[in-house]
Design a protein around this motif. Structure first.
Motif, PDB file in Angstrom:
ATOM      1  N   LYS A 157      44.950  59.807  62.244  1.00 21.33           N
ATOM      2  CA  LYS A 157      43.637  59.334  61.784  1.00 21.33           C
ATOM      3  C   LYS A 157      43.540  59.345  60.262  1.00 21.33           C
ATOM      4  O   LYS A 157      42.705  58.636  59.692  1.00 21.33           O
ATOM      5  CB  LYS A 157      42.529  60.191  62.397  1.00 21.33           C
ATOM      6  CG  LYS A 157      42.381  59.995  63.905  1.00 21.33           C
ATOM      7  CD  LYS A 157      41.332  60.924  64.481  1.00 21.33           C
ATOM      8  CE  LYS A 157      41.196  60.736  65.987  1.00 21.33           C
ATOM      9  NZ  LYS A 157      40.205  61.674  66.576  1.00 21.33           N
ATOM     10  N   GLY A 158      44.386  60.162  59.620  1.00 26.33           N
ATOM     11  CA  GLY A 158      44.418  60.204  58.157  1.00 26.33           C
ATOM     12  C   GLY A 158      43.859  61.489  57.596  1.00 26.33           C
ATOM     13  O   GLY A 158      42.713  61.847  57.886  1.00 26.33           O
ATOM     14  N   VAL A 159      44.669  62.206  56.854  1.00 27.16           N
ATOM     15  CA  VAL A 159      44.223  63.401  56.156  1.00 27.16           C
ATOM     16  C   VAL A 159      44.541  63.233  54.682  1.00 27.16           C
ATOM     17  O   VAL A 159      45.488  62.542  54.312  1.00 27.16           O
ATOM     18  CB  VAL A 159      44.893  64.679  56.698  1.00 27.16           C
ATOM     19  CG1 VAL A 159      44.515  64.934  58.139  1.00 27.16           C
ATOM     20  CG2 VAL A 159      46.413  64.610  56.563  1.00 27.16           C
ATOM     21  N   SER A 160      43.759  63.866  53.843  1.00 26.22           N
ATOM     22  CA  SER A 160      44.042  63.871  52.405  1.00 26.22           C
ATOM     23  C   SER A 160      43.736  65.253  51.865  1.00 26.22           C
ATOM     24  O   SER A 160      42.923  65.991  52.412  1.00 26.22           O
ATOM     25  CB  SER A 160      43.206  62.819  51.671  1.00 26.22           C
ATOM     26  OG  SER A 160      41.827  63.142  51.738  1.00 26.22           O
ATOM     27  N   GLY A 161      44.405  65.611  50.823  1.00 28.49           N
ATOM     28  CA  GLY A 161      44.183  66.898  50.190  1.00 28.49           C
ATOM     29  C   GLY A 161      44.740  68.074  50.958  1.00 28.49           C
ATOM     30  O   GLY A 161      44.426  69.228  50.624  1.00 28.49           O
TER      31      GLY A 161
ATOM     32  N   ASN B 240      38.316  64.779  46.124  1.00 27.87           N
ATOM     33  CA  ASN B 240      39.630  65.352  45.822  1.00 27.87           C
ATOM     34  C   ASN B 240      39.951  65.375  44.330  1.00 27.87           C
ATOM     35  O   ASN B 240      41.037  65.831  43.939  1.00 27.87           O
ATOM     36  CB  ASN B 240      40.725  64.584  46.558  1.00 27.87           C
ATOM     37  CG  ASN B 240      40.824  64.961  48.018  1.00 27.87           C
ATOM     38  OD1 ASN B 240      40.701  66.123  48.375  1.00 27.87           O
ATOM     39  ND2 ASN B 240      41.028  63.965  48.876  1.00 27.87           N
ATOM     40  N   ILE B 241      39.024  64.912  43.501  1.00 34.03           N
ATOM     41  CA  ILE B 241      39.278  64.891  42.057  1.00 34.03           C
ATOM     42  C   ILE B 241      39.622  66.277  41.516  1.00 34.03           C
ATOM     43  O   ILE B 241      40.582  66.425  40.745  1.00 34.03           O
ATOM     44  CB  ILE B 241      38.092  64.258  41.303  1.00 34.03           C
ATOM     45  CG1 ILE B 241      38.076  62.745  41.564  1.00 34.03           C
ATOM     46  CG2 ILE B 241      38.172  64.543  39.804  1.00 34.03           C
ATOM     47  CD1 ILE B 241      36.889  62.011  40.956  1.00 34.03           C
ATOM     48  N   PRO B 242      38.896  67.355  41.891  1.00 31.03           N
ATOM     49  CA  PRO B 242      39.276  68.681  41.374  1.00 31.03           C
ATOM     50  C   PRO B 242      40.702  69.101  41.743  1.00 31.03           C
ATOM     51  O   PRO B 242      41.372  69.764  40.947  1.00 31.03           O
ATOM     52  CB  PRO B 242      38.236  69.611  42.018  1.00 31.03           C
ATOM     53  CG  PRO B 242      37.055  68.738  42.266  1.00 31.03           C
ATOM     54  CD  PRO B 242      37.635  67.418  42.657  1.00 31.03           C
TER      55      PRO B 242
ATOM     56  N   GLY C 174      51.519  71.458  45.277  1.00 29.71           N
ATOM     57  CA  GLY C 174      51.110  70.294  46.045  1.00 29.71           C
ATOM     58  C   GLY C 174      49.780  70.549  46.716  1.00 29.71           C
ATOM     59  O   GLY C 174      48.962  71.340  46.237  1.00 29.71           O
ATOM     60  N   VAL C 175      49.563  69.889  47.847  1.00 32.30           N
ATOM     61  CA  VAL C 175      48.336  70.104  48.614  1.00 32.30           C
ATOM     62  C   VAL C 175      48.453  71.410  49.399  1.00 32.30           C
ATOM     63  O   VAL C 175      49.562  71.846  49.733  1.00 32.30           O
ATOM     64  CB  VAL C 175      48.071  68.932  49.577  1.00 32.30           C
ATOM     65  CG1 VAL C 175      47.852  67.647  48.811  1.00 32.30           C
ATOM     66  CG2 VAL C 175      49.219  68.777  50.569  1.00 32.30           C
ATOM     67  N   PRO C 176      47.355  72.068  49.717  1.00 31.76           N
ATOM     68  CA  PRO C 176      47.409  73.291  50.518  1.00 31.76           C
ATOM     69  C   PRO C 176      47.687  72.974  51.984  1.00 31.76           C
ATOM     70  O   PRO C 176      47.398  71.874  52.460  1.00 31.76           O
ATOM     71  CB  PRO C 176      46.012  73.885  50.343  1.00 31.76           C
ATOM     72  CG  PRO C 176      45.137  72.704  50.070  1.00 31.76           C
ATOM     73  CD  PRO C 176      45.983  71.755  49.283  1.00 31.76           C
ATOM     74  N   PRO C 177      48.251  73.938  52.727  1.00 30.54           N
ATOM     75  CA  PRO C 177      48.492  73.715  54.154  1.00 30.54           C
ATOM     76  C   PRO C 177      47.224  73.916  54.978  1.00 30.54           C
ATOM     77  O   PRO C 177      46.371  74.739  54.637  1.00 30.54           O
ATOM     78  CB  PRO C 177      49.532  74.782  54.500  1.00 30.54           C
ATOM     79  CG  PRO C 177      49.254  75.897  53.534  1.00 30.54           C
ATOM     80  CD  PRO C 177      48.785  75.239  52.271  1.00 30.54           C
TER      81      PRO C 177
END
Length: 350
Positions: free
Chosen positions: A337-341, A195-197, A316-319
């Motif tokens: 469960k956990g989402v990121s980005g 997720n760095i980019p 922000g983050v994309p949908p």
């Protein structure tokens, strides 16, 4: 005209999609025809862990984006029928199904509605959280200098100051980066390597892999840091921040760390904090008297949030659109469960 909603029938139960009545807006309320609704971590915690008592069957989900369908009594004329808007919901305040976002028609509070212009509905719900600007710019929270449009320089007392936003690839973290950069601060943030980019695209000045062995030392190399915001607020993130502020055998750096959860939920005890380091859970209400001026700045017609969404200044983050109401259960599982980005979004008319 009929409504259709995804109901959580019982505590920790299953979701059922069925027809239902359309909620009627009351004093100061607006009825929204919902075209996109987000699933938040709080929704997943209620659905899977029953962390809050609700009135069942219930409908979760917030914020929502759509068009103004009807206007209640004692409103101010902030919006008109047909306006394209985004708004947080009041499901965890009133606990009645008509206030949940995961349905085709939802009742919301007029004071929190924001016009979005031509912004796509799924994108709008990724941008509408009031928590990041509340955390950063509330007088009782971090109290950073607020951004403006067009941008203006920070006052001399704030120029050059840095903020650490731990967990920048969460929806909360990404918006916090965007707001802090809009205000003119130097932003340090952490995330998983992939997720760095994303965080770099949001303008973060220093982005570090939270799991890398040298991250604590690299953050220490960026001191002094004026503001500390842990958007993860779990034991691993709190421990990492404590290792930065109070290295074994080293000098303790005085700081206050803003958290999104109470320490007890993170499994951390107050006595683990050395003298000079404190932590506190974010407590912020858009309707509190002390936040009235903040509310006008952010949420008024033509306020910062409306102009920031329409201009693209807030990012922000994309949908991730999972589908229609029949996919709500799947979306809840994803968030649990956990989402990121990304932000998980449902389109009730799909």
């Amino acid at each position: 005209m009929a409504n259709r909603a995804a109901f959580l029938e019982t505590e920790k139960g299953e979701f059922t999609v069925r027809d239902t009545e359309i909620g009627q807006p009351g004093d100061g309320e607006i009825l929204i025809k919902v075209h996109a609704a987000a699933i938040q971590p709080a929704d997943a915690k209620v659905a899977k862990m029953a962390v809050m008592k609700m009135e069942y069957p219930t409908t979760l989900g917030s914020p929502v984006a759509g068009t103004v369908e009807a206007i209640g009594t004692r409103t101010t004329g902030k919006v008109s029928i047909g306006d394209r808007v985004v708004c947080g919901t009041k499901i965890f305040v009133h606990k009645k199904a008509k206030y949940g976002g995961l349905q085709r028609y939802c009742v919301v509070d007029e004071s929190e509605i924001v016009e979005i212009g031509t912004t796509p509905f799924p994108l709008a719900v990724t941008l509408a959280s009031y928590t990041p600007p509340g955390a950063l710019f509330g007088s009782s929270t971090l109290n950073l200098h607020r951004p403006s449009l067009p941008p203006s320089p920070l006052p001399p007392s704030e120029q050059g100051k840095k903020i650490l936003i731990w967990g920048g690839s969460s929806a909360m973290g990404a918006l916090s980066i965007s707001y802090a950069k809009a205000a003119g601060y130097t932003v340090i943030s952490t995330c998983s390597a992939h997720n760095i980019p994303l965080l770099q695209s949001l303008g973060a000045d220093h982005v570090l892999d939270h799991s890398a062995a040298d991250t604590v030392q690299r953050v220490r190399g960026l001191l002094p840091i004026a503001y500390w915001f842990d958007t993860v607020s779990l034991k691993p993130s709190i421990s990492s921040i404590l290792n930065i502020l109070a290295p074994e055998g080293g000098e303790v750096i005085k700081a206050h760390v803003l958290l999104l959860l109470p320490l007890v939920m993170a499994g951390v005890k107050e006595e683990e904090f050395p003298e000079g380091v404190t932590a506190g859970m974010l407590r912020f209400s858009t309707h509190a008297e002390e936040n009235r001026e903040w509310n006008r700045w952010l949420l008024a017609k033509g306020g910062f949030l409306e102009r920031g969404i329409k201009s693209g200044a807030i990012r922000g983050v994309p949908p991730t659109v999972v589908g229609g109401l029949e996919r709500v259960g799947e979306g809840i599982e994803m968030v649990h469960k956990g989402v990121s980005g990304t932000k998980v979004v449902v389109e009730p008319w799909a």
